[in-house]
Design an enzyme around this catalytic site. Sequence first.
Site, short mmCIF file in Angstrom:
data_model
loop_
_atom_site.label_atom_id
_atom_site.label_comp_id
_atom_site.label_asym_id
_atom_site.label_seq_id
_atom_site.Cartn_x
_atom_site.Cartn_y
_atom_site.Cartn_z
N PHE A 117 -36.08 24.09 0.96
CA PHE A 117 -35.74 22.67 0.89
C PHE A 117 -36.82 21.90 0.15
O PHE A 117 -37.98 22.34 0.05
CB PHE A 117 -35.53 22.08 2.30
CG PHE A 117 -36.79 21.94 3.13
CD1 PHE A 117 -37.53 20.77 3.12
CD2 PHE A 117 -37.23 22.99 3.93
CE1 PHE A 117 -38.68 20.63 3.89
CE2 PHE A 117 -38.38 22.86 4.71
CZ PHE A 117 -39.10 21.69 4.68
N CYS A 118 -36.42 20.74 -0.37
CA CYS A 118 -37.38 19.77 -0.92
C CYS A 118 -37.17 18.47 -0.16
O CYS A 118 -36.74 18.49 1.00
CB CYS A 118 -37.20 19.62 -2.43
SG CYS A 118 -35.60 18.95 -2.95
N PHE A 119 -37.45 17.33 -0.77
CA PHE A 119 -37.37 16.09 -0.01
C PHE A 119 -35.93 15.68 0.28
O PHE A 119 -35.57 15.38 1.41
CB PHE A 119 -38.09 14.95 -0.74
CG PHE A 119 -38.11 13.67 0.04
CD1 PHE A 119 -38.77 13.59 1.25
CD2 PHE A 119 -37.45 12.53 -0.42
CE1 PHE A 119 -38.78 12.42 1.99
CE2 PHE A 119 -37.45 11.37 0.31
CZ PHE A 119 -38.12 11.30 1.52
N SER A 125 -35.26 21.50 -5.21
CA SER A 125 -34.54 22.61 -4.61
C SER A 125 -33.73 23.36 -5.66
O SER A 125 -33.69 24.60 -5.67
CB SER A 125 -33.59 22.09 -3.51
OG SER A 125 -34.30 21.63 -2.39
N TYR A 146 -35.39 17.65 3.35
CA TYR A 146 -36.23 17.20 4.46
C TYR A 146 -35.72 15.90 5.06
O TYR A 146 -35.63 15.75 6.28
CB TYR A 146 -37.67 17.02 3.97
CG TYR A 146 -38.55 16.26 4.92
CD1 TYR A 146 -39.17 16.91 5.98
CD2 TYR A 146 -38.74 14.88 4.79
CE1 TYR A 146 -39.97 16.21 6.89
CE2 TYR A 146 -39.52 14.17 5.69
CZ TYR A 146 -40.14 14.84 6.73
OH TYR A 146 -40.91 14.14 7.62
#
EC number: 2.9.1.3
Length: 389
Positions: A117-119, A125, A146
């Site tokens: 995952f990223c933000f 991602s 996130y």
Amino acid sequence: MTCFIVHACAFDCAPTHGEPNNMTCEPIEIYRDIFVHDRPLMDTRAPIEYSKGSFPLATNLPLMTDDERAQVGTCYKQQGQEAAIALGHQLVHGEIKAARVQAWRQFCEQHPTGYLFCFRGGMRSQITQSWLKESGLDYRYVPGGYKAMRRFLIDDFERQMQQNSLVVLGGHSGNGKTILLNELANGLDLEGAAHHRGSAFGQFVNAPSTQINFENQLAIDALKINAQGFRSFIVEDEGRNIGASHLPLSLYHKMEQAEIVVIDDPLGVRLGRLCQEYVVQMHQQYQQAFGEEAGWHHYCEYLQQSLFKTRRRLGLERYEQLSLALNQALKTQARTEQVDGHYAWLEPMVRDYYDPMYDYQLNQKKDRIIFQGNYADVKAYFTHQADAA
């Protein structure tokens, strides 16, 4: 590449081992599965983002370093998205890119049921997943990233505070409240989530949780309890703050109205537990973390500084007496490895400092006490309540 985040529209990783498929499951089902079943997570955000807060089973393997992310961010603000993307690929290419992809592959191969995952589940991602695919490996990423997972945890915790009941477990220091909480299936360990025991001697060897990590851990613990079918929680009697972490208001207000069960063990039993926890175990943990010599130094410093924090309430004369007793106990421990000398300062500290303070606090809410007994009695009480539910 990093500072501009676009929402992902397609989730094309193949499911593994029967876990939820990004293409067929609603995101909320994916989040619930991740936290209830402890799915490993690869956090591709920059280290500075990770340090502020992530999830318990997340490993930080960033697409870009803090410096690279800052450069791309500046480029995006000054020159726009296209230039920022080009700079990102310029900064992360060749051997740098190969090394990061290799680290990602190692994680994915070790954790085939996990996610990355990223933000926001956007470009970072997608780039990470794309580079993994180029290397011959498909891996799922979390829709919404996130931000969406954090929002899910916050909302679910608030829902549970509204819908489920709560009992507060009280008692003087050394009554084994945290021990009992961890023996009960619906015990919610606030101090464990905060990584702090909530007193002057409450610090752990490792750093306390950030506020975000505290809230995330607390929500995950509650989610797991709820997933087992429980509709009530048992929490330790705490103030608004545990170390540097503060309780969610929904939980704190519920605790202020909740019924209370009190453990009441003899002073000698309590002192034995406290000596084991704050002396024996802390010494062992400091040595494990820092080695024998440095660990001893950190352990002594921990006890001395913790006692120093109580000096105003103790009064200078009383503090000096206990400080001398502590230092003598440490000298004896260093020479003989015996810890009985610590009772010389532990007993008056508990009897004259912690007990009166808690007696006053408990007296303010005595009308909410529904049961009181020793450790075994209280454990039996909760076991009976669970069996009757």
